[in-house]
Design a protein around this motif. Sequence first.
Motif, PDB file in Angstrom:
ATOM      1  N   PRO A   1     -14.541 -42.706 -26.813  1.00 39.20           N
ATOM      2  CA  PRO A   1     -13.816 -43.209 -27.990  1.00 39.20           C
ATOM      3  C   PRO A   1     -12.675 -42.274 -28.370  1.00 39.20           C
ATOM      4  O   PRO A   1     -12.829 -41.054 -28.384  1.00 39.20           O
ATOM      5  CB  PRO A   1     -14.906 -43.241 -29.077  1.00 39.20           C
ATOM      6  N   GLY A   2     -11.524 -42.881 -28.659  1.00 37.24           N
ATOM      7  CA  GLY A   2     -10.372 -42.092 -29.074  1.00 37.24           C
ATOM      8  C   GLY A   2      -9.547 -41.538 -27.932  1.00 37.24           C
ATOM      9  O   GLY A   2      -8.458 -40.993 -28.158  1.00 37.24           O
ATOM     10  N   ASP A   3     -10.019 -41.639 -26.698  1.00 30.58           N
ATOM     11  CA  ASP A   3      -9.273 -41.116 -25.547  1.00 30.58           C
ATOM     12  C   ASP A   3      -8.307 -42.196 -25.058  1.00 30.58           C
ATOM     13  O   ASP A   3      -8.710 -43.319 -24.759  1.00 30.58           O
ATOM     14  CB  ASP A   3     -10.253 -40.745 -24.436  1.00 30.58           C
ATOM     15  N   ASP A   4      -7.036 -41.859 -24.980  1.00 28.31           N
ATOM     16  CA  ASP A   4      -6.035 -42.836 -24.538  1.00 28.31           C
ATOM     17  C   ASP A   4      -5.593 -42.612 -23.088  1.00 28.31           C
ATOM     18  O   ASP A   4      -4.587 -43.159 -22.646  1.00 28.31           O
ATOM     19  CB  ASP A   4      -4.804 -42.793 -25.446  1.00 28.31           C
ATOM     20  N   GLY A   5      -6.374 -41.839 -22.355  1.00 27.81           N
ATOM     21  CA  GLY A   5      -6.048 -41.563 -20.953  1.00 27.81           C
ATOM     22  C   GLY A   5      -5.237 -40.304 -20.745  1.00 27.81           C
ATOM     23  O   GLY A   5      -5.033 -39.887 -19.603  1.00 27.81           O
ATOM     24  N   SER A   6      -4.800 -39.659 -21.826  1.00 30.58           N
ATOM     25  CA  SER A   6      -3.966 -38.458 -21.667  1.00 30.58           C
ATOM     26  C   SER A   6      -4.749 -37.294 -21.074  1.00 30.58           C
ATOM     27  O   SER A   6      -4.192 -36.458 -20.359  1.00 30.58           O
ATOM     28  CB  SER A   6      -3.360 -38.060 -23.008  1.00 30.58           C
ATOM     29  N   SER A   7      -6.063 -37.231 -21.347  1.00 33.68           N
ATOM     30  CA  SER A   7      -6.851 -36.132 -20.777  1.00 33.68           C
ATOM     31  C   SER A   7      -6.943 -36.278 -19.262  1.00 33.68           C
ATOM     32  O   SER A   7      -6.888 -35.279 -18.526  1.00 33.68           O
ATOM     33  CB  SER A   7      -8.254 -36.101 -21.383  1.00 33.68           C
ATOM     34  N   LEU A   8      -7.074 -37.518 -18.775  1.00 37.01           N
ATOM     35  CA  LEU A   8      -7.104 -37.738 -17.330  1.00 37.01           C
ATOM     36  C   LEU A   8      -5.740 -37.417 -16.715  1.00 37.01           C
ATOM     37  O   LEU A   8      -5.661 -36.831 -15.628  1.00 37.01           O
ATOM     38  CB  LEU A   8      -7.502 -39.179 -17.031  1.00 37.01           C
ATOM     39  N   ALA A   9      -4.661 -37.796 -17.405  1.00 42.07           N
ATOM     40  CA  ALA A   9      -3.323 -37.465 -16.904  1.00 42.07           C
ATOM     41  C   ALA A   9      -3.156 -35.956 -16.782  1.00 42.07           C
ATOM     42  O   ALA A   9      -2.581 -35.446 -15.806  1.00 42.07           O
ATOM     43  CB  ALA A   9      -2.257 -38.050 -17.832  1.00 42.07           C
ATOM     44  N   GLY A  10      -3.666 -35.213 -17.768  1.00 44.70           N
ATOM     45  CA  GLY A  10      -3.603 -33.756 -17.697  1.00 44.70           C
ATOM     46  C   GLY A  10      -4.392 -33.215 -16.533  1.00 44.70           C
ATOM     47  O   GLY A  10      -3.954 -32.277 -15.843  1.00 44.70           O
ATOM     48  N   ALA A  11      -5.571 -33.794 -16.276  1.00 42.29           N
ATOM     49  CA  ALA A  11      -6.380 -33.344 -15.147  1.00 42.29           C
ATOM     50  C   ALA A  11      -5.678 -33.605 -13.818  1.00 42.29           C
ATOM     51  O   ALA A  11      -5.735 -32.791 -12.891  1.00 42.29           O
ATOM     52  CB  ALA A  11      -7.743 -34.044 -15.172  1.00 42.29           C
ATOM     53  N   VAL A  12      -4.994 -34.765 -13.733  1.00 43.35           N
ATOM     54  CA  VAL A  12      -4.239 -35.085 -12.520  1.00 43.35           C
ATOM     55  C   VAL A  12      -3.136 -34.056 -12.299  1.00 43.35           C
ATOM     56  O   VAL A  12      -2.955 -33.532 -11.198  1.00 43.35           O
ATOM     57  CB  VAL A  12      -3.658 -36.510 -12.616  1.00 43.35           C
TER      58      VAL A  12
END
Length: 452
Positions: free
Chosen positions: A101-112
């Motif tokens: 909840p609240g995650d807009d995919g930016s954390s995954l983009a950072g991991a990439v």
Amino acid sequence: MTRRVGRAGTDALTGLADRGRLERRARRLLTGERHGDPTRRAVLIVDLDHFKHVNDTLGHAAGDAVLVEVAARLERAARPGALVARLGGDEFLVLSAALPPGDDGSSLAGAVRRSLVPPVRVDGVGLRVGASVGVALEGRDGHDLVELMRVADRAMYADKARPGAPAREEAAADPTLGPDLRAALERRDGSGALGLHHQPQVGWDGTVNGYEALLRWSHPRRGLLLPRDVLPVARAEGALTALTLHAVARALTDHAVLTAAARPADPPTGLAPDAPTVSVNVAARDLLVDGFVDDVASLLAAASAPPGCLLLEIAEPAPHPRPAVQALFAALDALGVGVSIHEFGAGAASLAPLAGYAGVRELKLDPALTRAVATDPAAARLVAATVGAAHALDLAVVAEGVEDPGVVPRLRDLGCDRLQGFLVAAPLPPGEVAAWLDRWRAGGGAQSLLGA
């Protein structure tokens, strides 16, 4: 390079999902938001920055090795349950697992992005692979794969175009590179870590007509850096002209080694066997710097090199000849230095402007055009027309980027004069040229490329 074992629904090179498998998975997964499920998924499009430079500089085998490694890193960066697909070329897609909840995919983009920070090692060379990333969130940006890919694609291009990215951001990653480059340029003893590798250019009779000098920086911490790494640093330091003159000086010094290596047995056709040319890439802005021609003349005198050995390799001039550029070319021609036009055919190619410039000696086909002649009739027609017009202007035509044996007979039939590319040889340190020449002669030279 280790290729993944291909299976249905996978990309043959990387082993990632292909587009068909991606679409099937997306139809199953991108339904939760519409059915009251609070969890959402994101679509990320990842496009590698400057990947063309890897292919053009190190060859397509190296490019494939980079893609395989990037694929593995993306799979490790994605959370369990995500799907990573290769869309084609150097473009990838990540369909995330259910997001918290609240995650807009930016954390995954950072991991990439973080996964691509460590250099990719290819044949002992460390290559930095940056990427532009666009994110689309299920529900907010669309409900199906087509809608989400459209939004993610726009976001990716916005990421690529943001101020300071990607080239300047990559160059600034190590703040010591600027001072290190200055120190390397100030070394006057001809040794040091800022040198050249030379890629041979050969004629159909096996003659080695010349070499293209390609910048290499053996950095004590970063390993071997290529022009794409060095040029942004030089630009930021205001040292582009100094770097160009350094490359010219090293090329003229190396020319003595290249000439000595050529003497034993090259057939005496066209250019004399003991006088191969050496070409140095030069930016237009360097050519127009006050005193540039005088600096080149001084470097020729210091190296005791014949002016005819040097070619300055530039991009195609403007369609309408500029008086300042015409005067510059005339001054170089009077000095005996020639000009080579590279990447011809990459855009709106026209030979007409070249008739207005003195000193142009050769035309180099864009590697993409070279690769296409065996399969694309339009490309073959363009090359044939280019060859005819170039020969009418007394210009040699060089097919650059030759890597596929299948294009060689076609290039000969179309009238190209010379070949350059990894099928002939990779760029070589000066000290390795003589050994390569021995192997080239022993293997039959250009005739071996034709299967004769």
